[in-house]
Design a protein around this motif. Structure first.
Motif, PDB file in Angstrom:
ATOM      1  N   ILE A  80       0.840  -1.204   0.000  1.00  0.00           N
ATOM      2  CA  ILE A  80       0.000   0.000   0.000  1.00  0.00           C
ATOM      3  C   ILE A  80       0.871   1.248   0.000  1.00  0.00           C
ATOM      4  O   ILE A  80       0.649   2.197  -0.761  1.00  0.00           O
ATOM      5  CB  ILE A  80      -0.952  -0.003   1.219  1.00  0.00           C
ATOM      6  CG1 ILE A  80      -2.012  -1.093   1.055  1.00  0.00           C
ATOM      7  CG2 ILE A  80      -1.608   1.368   1.395  1.00  0.00           C
ATOM      8  CD1 ILE A  80      -2.833  -1.346   2.305  1.00  0.00           C
ATOM      9  N   ASP A  81       1.887   1.254   0.845  1.00  0.00           N
ATOM     10  CA  ASP A  81       2.788   2.400   0.929  1.00  0.00           C
ATOM     11  C   ASP A  81       3.576   2.573  -0.364  1.00  0.00           C
ATOM     12  O   ASP A  81       3.786   3.699  -0.831  1.00  0.00           O
ATOM     13  CB  ASP A  81       3.740   2.211   2.114  1.00  0.00           C
ATOM     14  CG  ASP A  81       4.569   3.452   2.397  1.00  0.00           C
ATOM     15  OD1 ASP A  81       3.972   4.485   2.762  1.00  0.00           O
ATOM     16  OD2 ASP A  81       5.805   3.390   2.251  1.00  0.00           O
ATOM     17  N   ARG A  83       2.641   1.667  -3.437  1.00  0.00           N
ATOM     18  CA  ARG A  83       1.739   2.229  -4.453  1.00  0.00           C
ATOM     19  C   ARG A  83       1.548   3.725  -4.238  1.00  0.00           C
ATOM     20  O   ARG A  83       1.532   4.512  -5.192  1.00  0.00           O
ATOM     21  CB  ARG A  83       0.372   1.525  -4.409  1.00  0.00           C
ATOM     22  CG  ARG A  83       0.374   0.119  -4.951  1.00  0.00           C
ATOM     23  CD  ARG A  83      -1.046  -0.327  -5.295  1.00  0.00           C
ATOM     24  NE  ARG A  83      -1.936  -0.255  -4.141  1.00  0.00           N
ATOM     25  CZ  ARG A  83      -2.239  -1.284  -3.349  1.00  0.00           C
ATOM     26  NH1 ARG A  83      -1.710  -2.472  -3.587  1.00  0.00           N
ATOM     27  NH2 ARG A  83      -3.069  -1.141  -2.340  1.00  0.00           N
ATOM     28  N   LEU A  84       1.392   4.117  -2.990  1.00  0.00           N
ATOM     29  CA  LEU A  84       1.143   5.520  -2.659  1.00  0.00           C
ATOM     30  C   LEU A  84       2.270   6.427  -3.143  1.00  0.00           C
ATOM     31  O   LEU A  84       2.021   7.548  -3.593  1.00  0.00           O
ATOM     32  CB  LEU A  84       0.970   5.651  -1.145  1.00  0.00           C
ATOM     33  CG  LEU A  84       0.742   7.057  -0.576  1.00  0.00           C
ATOM     34  CD1 LEU A  84      -0.559   7.648  -1.108  1.00  0.00           C
ATOM     35  CD2 LEU A  84       0.735   7.017   0.949  1.00  0.00           C
ATOM     36  N   HIS A  85       3.494   5.955  -3.072  1.00  0.00           N
ATOM     37  CA  HIS A  85       4.642   6.791  -3.395  1.00  0.00           C
ATOM     38  C   HIS A  85       5.216   6.578  -4.793  1.00  0.00           C
ATOM     39  O   HIS A  85       6.012   7.397  -5.258  1.00  0.00           O
ATOM     40  CB  HIS A  85       5.759   6.556  -2.361  1.00  0.00           C
ATOM     41  CG  HIS A  85       5.451   7.128  -1.017  1.00  0.00           C
ATOM     42  ND1 HIS A  85       4.751   6.423  -0.053  1.00  0.00           N
ATOM     43  CD2 HIS A  85       5.715   8.340  -0.475  1.00  0.00           C
ATOM     44  CE1 HIS A  85       4.626   7.165   1.028  1.00  0.00           C
ATOM     45  NE2 HIS A  85       5.198   8.332   0.796  1.00  0.00           N
ATOM     46  N   VAL A 109      -4.040  12.548  -1.934  1.00  0.00           N
ATOM     47  CA  VAL A 109      -2.890  11.638  -2.023  1.00  0.00           C
ATOM     48  C   VAL A 109      -1.708  12.197  -1.245  1.00  0.00           C
ATOM     49  O   VAL A 109      -1.034  11.472  -0.502  1.00  0.00           O
ATOM     50  CB  VAL A 109      -2.496  11.410  -3.503  1.00  0.00           C
ATOM     51  CG1 VAL A 109      -1.185  10.633  -3.596  1.00  0.00           C
ATOM     52  CG2 VAL A 109      -3.595  10.667  -4.235  1.00  0.00           C
ATOM     53  N   MET A 112      -2.109  11.876   2.434  1.00  0.00           N
ATOM     54  CA  MET A 112      -1.800  10.520   2.866  1.00  0.00           C
ATOM     55  C   MET A 112      -0.295  10.286   2.951  1.00  0.00           C
ATOM     56  O   MET A 112       0.181   9.484   3.754  1.00  0.00           O
ATOM     57  CB  MET A 112      -2.447   9.503   1.930  1.00  0.00           C
ATOM     58  CG  MET A 112      -3.965   9.482   1.992  1.00  0.00           C
ATOM     59  SD  MET A 112      -4.684   8.315   0.825  1.00  0.00           S
ATOM     60  CE  MET A 112      -4.078   6.755   1.473  1.00  0.00           C
ATOM     61  N   GLN A 113       0.455  10.999   2.122  1.00  0.00           N
ATOM     62  CA  GLN A 113       1.911  10.888   2.157  1.00  0.00           C
ATOM     63  C   GLN A 113       2.528  11.674   3.317  1.00  0.00           C
ATOM     64  O   GLN A 113       3.731  11.581   3.560  1.00  0.00           O
ATOM     65  CB  GLN A 113       2.517  11.395   0.841  1.00  0.00           C
ATOM     66  CG  GLN A 113       2.237  10.505  -0.356  1.00  0.00           C
ATOM     67  CD  GLN A 113       2.819  11.082  -1.628  1.00  0.00           C
ATOM     68  OE1 GLN A 113       2.800  12.293  -1.855  1.00  0.00           O
ATOM     69  NE2 GLN A 113       3.350  10.222  -2.488  1.00  0.00           N
ATOM     70  N   ARG A 156      -4.593  14.066  -9.943  1.00  0.00           N
ATOM     71  CA  ARG A 156      -4.433  13.284  -8.701  1.00  0.00           C
ATOM     72  C   ARG A 156      -3.364  12.202  -8.887  1.00  0.00           C
ATOM     73  O   ARG A 156      -2.559  11.960  -7.985  1.00  0.00           O
ATOM     74  CB  ARG A 156      -5.767  12.645  -8.326  1.00  0.00           C
ATOM     75  CG  ARG A 156      -5.728  11.807  -7.048  1.00  0.00           C
ATOM     76  CD  ARG A 156      -7.041  11.105  -6.805  1.00  0.00           C
ATOM     77  NE  ARG A 156      -7.399  10.236  -7.926  1.00  0.00           N
ATOM     78  CZ  ARG A 156      -8.570   9.631  -8.049  1.00  0.00           C
ATOM     79  NH1 ARG A 156      -9.515   9.819  -7.137  1.00  0.00           N
ATOM     80  NH2 ARG A 156      -8.825   8.853  -9.087  1.00  0.00           N
ATOM     81  N   SER A 160       1.450  12.427  -6.503  1.00  0.00           N
ATOM     82  CA  SER A 160       2.409  11.706  -5.664  1.00  0.00           C
ATOM     83  C   SER A 160       3.809  11.664  -6.275  1.00  0.00           C
ATOM     84  O   SER A 160       4.712  11.050  -5.715  1.00  0.00           O
ATOM     85  CB  SER A 160       1.926  10.266  -5.439  1.00  0.00           C
ATOM     86  OG  SER A 160       1.873   9.564  -6.671  1.00  0.00           O
ATOM     87  N   PRO A 162       4.712  10.043  -9.129  1.00  0.00           N
ATOM     88  CA  PRO A 162       4.927   8.606  -9.306  1.00  0.00           C
ATOM     89  C   PRO A 162       6.015   8.300 -10.319  1.00  0.00           C
ATOM     90  O   PRO A 162       6.397   9.154 -11.125  1.00  0.00           O
ATOM     91  CB  PRO A 162       3.562   8.118  -9.828  1.00  0.00           C
ATOM     92  CG  PRO A 162       3.033   9.294 -10.598  1.00  0.00           C
ATOM     93  CD  PRO A 162       3.473  10.506  -9.804  1.00  0.00           C
TER      94      PRO A 162
END
Length: 228
Positions: A80-81, A83-85, A109, A112-113, A156, A160, A162
């Motif tokens: 999960i972490d 994917r988030l970053h 997003v 959440m980071q 969105r 992050s 990505p």
């Protein structure tokens, strides 16, 4: 170095009943800055492959390596972490939070980071301006057209910072003008910022703009073509 590598990836559903072989040994490398479309008929495994690359689903066998990290070695919380970053997602149905405004959806997003409010608000405004929605930052999804909602979704996905963006049928719910505008915008981001995009699509408009086309048939790569 490849941003994404899949090694002999298979996916079997209902393995204890009547097995459905969605993927049958897929080997694929995606390098930084590619603008790639994964295409094929319905049931060919396009979305399954995209979900496995994005860590939303796990392969039955094989490995998925993103920026040197084997996703199969990560725990659920680590995945999960990760994917988030590292991974941005754009979905066919937009998946925006209905009660949040455009700027709130984009900043979610980064919140959440753990980014500070001043940073994520400024970055969200910048991203929405870049996707042509500077005048829509306080509008909720219900107040936006389909094309505008998908632009918020792209902003969105980029929030992050990505390593790449996965887009699953991003134009499926859009008219031809909105689709063209969205694809032009993503192609511009790809060119100017070397943002890597991987699409799952059957839309010819996406295929026409892609610089690499990977064709799946019955869960296997049938063709892998790079345009001149």
């Amino acid at each position: 170095m490849a941003v994404i590598t899949t090694k002999d990836v298979t996916k079997v559903y209902n393995s204890d009943q009547v097995p459905v072989h969605a993927l049958r040994g897929v080997d694929l490398e995606i390098k930084k800055g590619e603008f790639t479309a994964i295409v094929g008929p319905s049931g060919s495994g396009k979305t399954t492959l995209l979900n496995i690359i994005g860590g939303l689903d796990a392969p039955t066998n094989g490995r998925v390596i993103v920026q040197g990290t084997d996703l199969g070695t990560l725990s659920d919380s680590e995945l999960i972490d990760f994917r988030l970053h590292h991974i941005g997602f754009v979905f066919q149905a937009y998946n925006l939070i209905p009660v949040l405004t455009s700027i709130e959806n984009v900043s979610f997003v980064m919140q959440m980071q753990g980014k500070p409010a001043q940073e994520y608000n400024a970055k969200s405004e910048q991203l929405l301006e870049e996707v042509g929605l500077a005048d829509k930052i306080h509008k909720r999804p219900s107040e936006l057209s389909g094309g505008q909602q998908q632009r918020v979704a792209v902003a969105r996905a980029l929030a992050s910072k990505p390593d790449f963006v996965l887009a699953d049928e991003p134009t499926a719910n859009l008219d031809s003008v909105s689709s063209g505008d969205l694809l032009d915008m993503m192609a511009d981001l790809n060119k100017k910022e070397e943002m890597t995009f991987v699409f799952s699509t059957h839309d010819q408009r996406v295929i026409d703009r892609a610089r690499r086309i990977v064709t799946l048939v019955d869960g296997q790569i049938d063709k892998d073509e790079v345009k001149d």
